[in-house]
Scaffold this motif. Structure first.
Motif, short mmCIF file in Angstrom:
data_model
loop_
_atom_site.label_atom_id
_atom_site.label_comp_id
_atom_site.label_asym_id
_atom_site.label_seq_id
_atom_site.Cartn_x
_atom_site.Cartn_y
_atom_site.Cartn_z
N LEU C 206 0.83 -1.22 0.00
CA LEU C 206 0.00 0.00 0.00
C LEU C 206 0.86 1.26 0.00
O LEU C 206 0.35 2.36 -0.28
N PHE C 207 2.13 1.12 0.34
CA PHE C 207 3.00 2.29 0.48
C PHE C 207 4.09 2.24 -0.58
O PHE C 207 4.40 1.17 -1.12
N PRO C 208 4.73 3.39 -0.88
CA PRO C 208 5.86 3.39 -1.82
C PRO C 208 6.96 2.44 -1.33
O PRO C 208 7.15 2.27 -0.11
N VAL C 209 7.65 1.83 -2.28
CA VAL C 209 8.74 0.92 -1.95
C VAL C 209 9.74 1.60 -1.01
O VAL C 209 10.11 2.76 -1.22
N GLY C 210 10.15 0.90 0.01
CA GLY C 210 11.16 1.43 0.92
C GLY C 210 10.59 2.28 2.05
O GLY C 210 11.34 2.74 2.92
N THR C 211 9.28 2.43 2.08
CA THR C 211 8.65 3.20 3.16
C THR C 211 8.98 2.59 4.51
O THR C 211 8.89 1.38 4.69
N LEU C 212 9.38 3.42 5.43
CA LEU C 212 9.55 2.96 6.81
C LEU C 212 8.46 3.56 7.67
O LEU C 212 7.92 4.63 7.37
N VAL C 213 8.13 2.85 8.72
CA VAL C 213 7.02 3.28 9.57
C VAL C 213 7.40 3.10 11.04
O VAL C 213 8.35 2.41 11.39
N ASP C 214 6.61 3.75 11.88
CA ASP C 214 6.60 3.45 13.31
C ASP C 214 5.33 2.65 13.59
O ASP C 214 4.26 3.00 13.08
N MET C 215 5.45 1.59 14.36
CA MET C 215 4.25 0.81 14.68
C MET C 215 4.16 0.60 16.19
O MET C 215 5.16 0.29 16.84
N CYS C 216 2.96 0.76 16.69
CA CYS C 216 2.73 0.54 18.12
C CYS C 216 1.72 -0.59 18.30
O CYS C 216 0.58 -0.50 17.82
N PHE C 217 2.17 -1.64 18.97
CA PHE C 217 1.28 -2.77 19.31
C PHE C 217 0.95 -2.65 20.79
O PHE C 217 1.79 -2.92 21.65
N ASP C 218 -0.25 -2.23 21.05
CA ASP C 218 -0.69 -1.98 22.42
C ASP C 218 -1.66 -3.11 22.79
O ASP C 218 -2.80 -3.13 22.31
N VAL C 219 -1.19 -4.03 23.61
CA VAL C 219 -1.96 -5.26 23.86
C VAL C 219 -2.41 -5.34 25.31
O VAL C 219 -1.62 -5.11 26.23
N GLN C 220 -3.68 -5.63 25.51
CA GLN C 220 -4.20 -5.93 26.84
C GLN C 220 -4.63 -7.39 26.87
O GLN C 220 -5.57 -7.76 26.18
N MET C 221 -3.96 -8.18 27.67
CA MET C 221 -4.42 -9.56 27.84
C MET C 221 -5.09 -9.70 29.20
O MET C 221 -4.63 -9.15 30.20
N THR C 222 -6.19 -10.43 29.22
CA THR C 222 -6.91 -10.69 30.47
C THR C 222 -7.14 -12.20 30.57
O THR C 222 -7.49 -12.84 29.56
N LEU C 223 -6.91 -12.75 31.73
CA LEU C 223 -7.17 -14.17 31.93
C LEU C 223 -8.66 -14.45 31.81
O LEU C 223 -9.45 -13.53 32.01
N PRO C 224 -9.11 -15.65 31.50
CA PRO C 224 -8.32 -16.82 31.12
C PRO C 224 -7.48 -16.61 29.85
O PRO C 224 -6.30 -16.89 29.89
N CYS C 225 -8.03 -16.07 28.78
CA CYS C 225 -7.18 -15.90 27.61
C CYS C 225 -7.84 -14.96 26.60
O CYS C 225 -8.32 -15.39 25.55
N ASN C 226 -7.88 -13.66 26.98
CA ASN C 226 -8.45 -12.68 26.06
C ASN C 226 -7.39 -11.66 25.68
O ASN C 226 -6.62 -11.22 26.52
N PHE C 227 -7.40 -11.29 24.40
CA PHE C 227 -6.30 -10.53 23.81
C PHE C 227 -6.90 -9.36 23.03
O PHE C 227 -7.62 -9.58 22.04
N ILE C 228 -6.63 -8.16 23.49
CA ILE C 228 -7.14 -6.96 22.80
C ILE C 228 -5.94 -6.16 22.31
O ILE C 228 -5.12 -5.72 23.11
N MET C 229 -5.84 -5.99 21.01
CA MET C 229 -4.67 -5.30 20.45
C MET C 229 -5.07 -4.04 19.69
O MET C 229 -5.90 -4.07 18.78
#
Lengths: 350, 350, 350
Positions: C206-229
């Motif tokens: 989707l981006f021009p070749v060679g594009t660099l980005v910053d990415m933030c993966f903000d994850v909340q996990m709650t037991l037993p096993c729920n994953f919100i990203m």
């Protein structure tokens, strides 16, 4: 199962460099992954990453090495971990068990025991599809039976008359013939001559009606469960002992390596083919086709037997004369199993 | 499971002489092979060669006898070994267990216990498809449930209103009706009258809208799990007790033999059909079709129940009024099971 | 497994009133049936009739109630039996266990423990497909692995570089990045910044070749096993800590509820989608498609791992730096498991 023994892990062409193949096998209760290095050498290691146990066969070959594709740990061909992405220190104990491998006769052989004892000379004699003197084709099969059943099946060819009545059968002589059994240190040789009998059924149409032949089934079995058969068919001669004085019509080798996966199944790697001298157009295709049918005949009988044995593990069976071959070879198997158990016990105590 | 009892092994036409059929069955935890002799008689023996335990059902019929097709041992219809290819001596103990067999009402019955006690008079009454007074069609089904569940299902017809709402249902009367249960020495009779109610749903379209009927479900159950139902449908009469004084519209017999294979599955051999007198074109086809649908309704419920019971074997259930029939018959079953166990124990001690 | 916890039983649209749906689930070792009342409320009860244990999910909804279709017992939404056809008296103990249910973020949540403790505030934060600020699509998957493996998988995103090399991967930065783990009372937050790196592979085109980005993966996990990203992609900025000063290119939420069925399998309910502000035609379809592929990549690795773990339950594994997240969350799980076991023991003693 026996540990200090060579087990066949498959045909060499299964480890194609072109396909970048990783082979996952179950051998004698262990999960194994095999791959071929760029120089052609074969590596076998436990199919289990030492980090989180996932299958290395889901991984990726990188040169001589194998990378686990769960968290990227990379293992050299000796099983030693050589890279842990994100961590400089590689713990001493970070390694995967590797197994000695030898390629011989186009089979890949894996040593499941103490590597120091892995003597290639212990691998059984065979004639591979690569041998220029023979025109041999290969195949393989899974059978859901215990390998002891395979040992018993292959070391008594009298079953040919019944199980293989429509393929390898065609004569009643199997029942009354006396095979000559010779116990070797790690196996059993069995020589069987059928003289002045109809040829095995699947080649009868090649000869004039009523043709009688002499046939020699020269079998070398080696534990755990390898079966090498040299079958020669001669026109019927006059000799009643020793070599036939008839004309050699067909000279073939069938090589069969049966590898126990676990107590309930085996992988069967087999071949058959005629000598270049006695081959004729279509002959090896015929052998290849008929052995495929015949092994399904065995599979049906052995899987039914396996089910019945599991239903009544303590059922008392009755032996008879043709159990001599199976008896000798299973006795030898049990002897080695006991020896290995004793050795193991002394190591644990020591 | 009960041993000194007759178990149904299937329909007589399954043992076709034309197809040279060998039938492999699992009955009360035993593997059985059945075949028909040239004179038409049926043989049942353990489906296990006494030599190496393979299934005799992989074998070959030879006249009255059965040959194991592994090593060619041949067994007479009494299970005694009569030929061992390659060996003259036949050991005394070389025999396969055989079972008494009776054909009755087009069913094949096998006695699983002591042959001396195998009295054909103990086989339950039934009306077979061969009975000229009835037009009966047959079928069969595997259900993955324990046979005790089948006993409970069949000895309380109140489930018809719910499980079979779209087939045998069509009236609420099932819930409140009082069935008459009569314990027999080896089973339970249950008579149920529904009076002045809509007919069972699958025949409602045969009558004018709003037609009411009297229906009599006359059921004889015999252990282990056989169910014979005489169903009569009358135009609604005025009697509130005893026989209906309405006109007999449809007279049918459904005969069902349910054979436990093991603790987790049964084989179900069933039939249904109308009397020649009350039959009409397509009527028996209709009965045959609807009972096939209805038994899938049962299968769904019973297999779900079986799963739940295995999840919580100690779950405490709650009984109610309609459990009377199942309670009586399962009580009888347990009584016989205890008697057989006690007998067995005394034999062992003796 | 944990009892006093909310478990996800599926997506709200699965309990369609239009289809009159009954949902059978296996949750934390219990068989559950769910249905929707005419007023829209959801009922969850044990999928087991208290009369003869058959599955209520084979039953029939009747208004707010559920009728067992074996013998017609009818249960109110609280599990109490309210009708026994054929019997006036309803025993006090005739009731099926019911479970507290809450719908939140288009998920159905079931409380598997003591109803008194069922506090909806304990349900994890999520962004549902119904949230107007986001364009979110949903799906589900069965994985034959233990839920502890899922916990470990999801709380260490370094596996993305390897397992998901062809989908979510595309940069080596995963190996060396330091995630920030923050233990919460019932879960673990993990924030991971990748800066000045190629975008995740599936959006690189989707981006021009060679594009660099910053990415933030903000994850909340709650037991037993729920994953919100919460995943945000920015054009590469100059900040090396804290928020990116690049331009926000894509802002997405992926919400994943993994419900243990038993020790050997989980049901996986998941979603992904872009914010309305950063969405573009086809973007959420792209996310939906790629997460489907990626979860099959996980499934392959986790199921192989599960097999290996069952082969050698006592195998000693080796930890490394990225096990910090899994270690913390599994430690928390074990703490709660021990607490519940202790509570249970004291109840039994008390």
């Amino acid at each position: 199962m026996l540990k200090n023994w060579w087990y066949c892990a498959g045909w060499d062409h299964e480890l194609s460099l072109g396909k970048d193949a990783l082979l996952a096998r179950r051998i004698a209760g262990e999960s194994i992954v095999l791959y071929r290095k760029p120089n052609g050498g074969v590596v076998a290691m436990e199919d289990r990453c030492c980090h989180r146990q996932t299958a290395l066969s889901c991984g990726r070959k990188e040169g001589d090495s194998l990378r686990c594709m769960y968290h990227g740990w990379k293992f050299g061909p000796d099983g030693r971990c050589i890279e842990i992405p994100g961590q400089e220190r590689i713990p001493q104990e970070a390694c995967v068990r590797s197994f000695p491998v030898v390629e011989k006769d186009n089979w890949i052989w894996v040593w499941m025991g103490d590597p120091i004892k892995a003597d290639p000379a212990l691998i059984c004699f065979a004639v591979g599809p690569g041998d220029p003197a023979w025109n041999i084709k290969t195949s393989q099969l899974r059978v859901d039976a215990n390998y002891r059943q395979e040992i018993a099946n292959l070391s008594d060819l009298s079953h040919v008359a019944w199980v293989h009545d429509q393929t390898f059968g065609g004569t009643n002589a199997w029942s009354t013939v006396k095979s000559k059994h010779t116990l070797r240190p790690r196996g059993l040789d069995t020589e069987t001559w059928l003289r002045g009998v109809p040829a095995v059924r699947f080649v009868q149409h090649l000869f004039p009606v009523g043709t009688l032949v002499d046939m020699c089934f020269d079998v070398q079995m080696t534990l755990p469960c390898n079966f090498i058969m040299h079958l020669k068919i001669f026109s019927a001669g006059s000799n009643t002992e020793g070599p036939s004085d008839g004309q050699l019509l067909l000279d073939t080798y069938s090589c069969q390596a049966i590898t126990p996966r676990d107590e309930d199944s085996v992988d069967y790697y087999y071949s058959w083919g005629a000598s270049r001298e006695t081959d004729s157009p279509g002959m090896t295709d015929l052998l290849h086709e008929v052995i495929g049918v015949a092994f399904l005949e065995d599979k049906r009988i052995l899987e039914a037997q396996h089910q019945r044995m599991k239903e009544k593990p303590d059922f008392r069976t009755i032996d008879y004369i043709h159990d001599a071959g199976p008896g000798k070879l299973l006795w030898l198997l049990d002897k080695f199993l006991k020896e290995e158990a004793a050795e193991q016990a002394s190591v644990v105590e020591g």
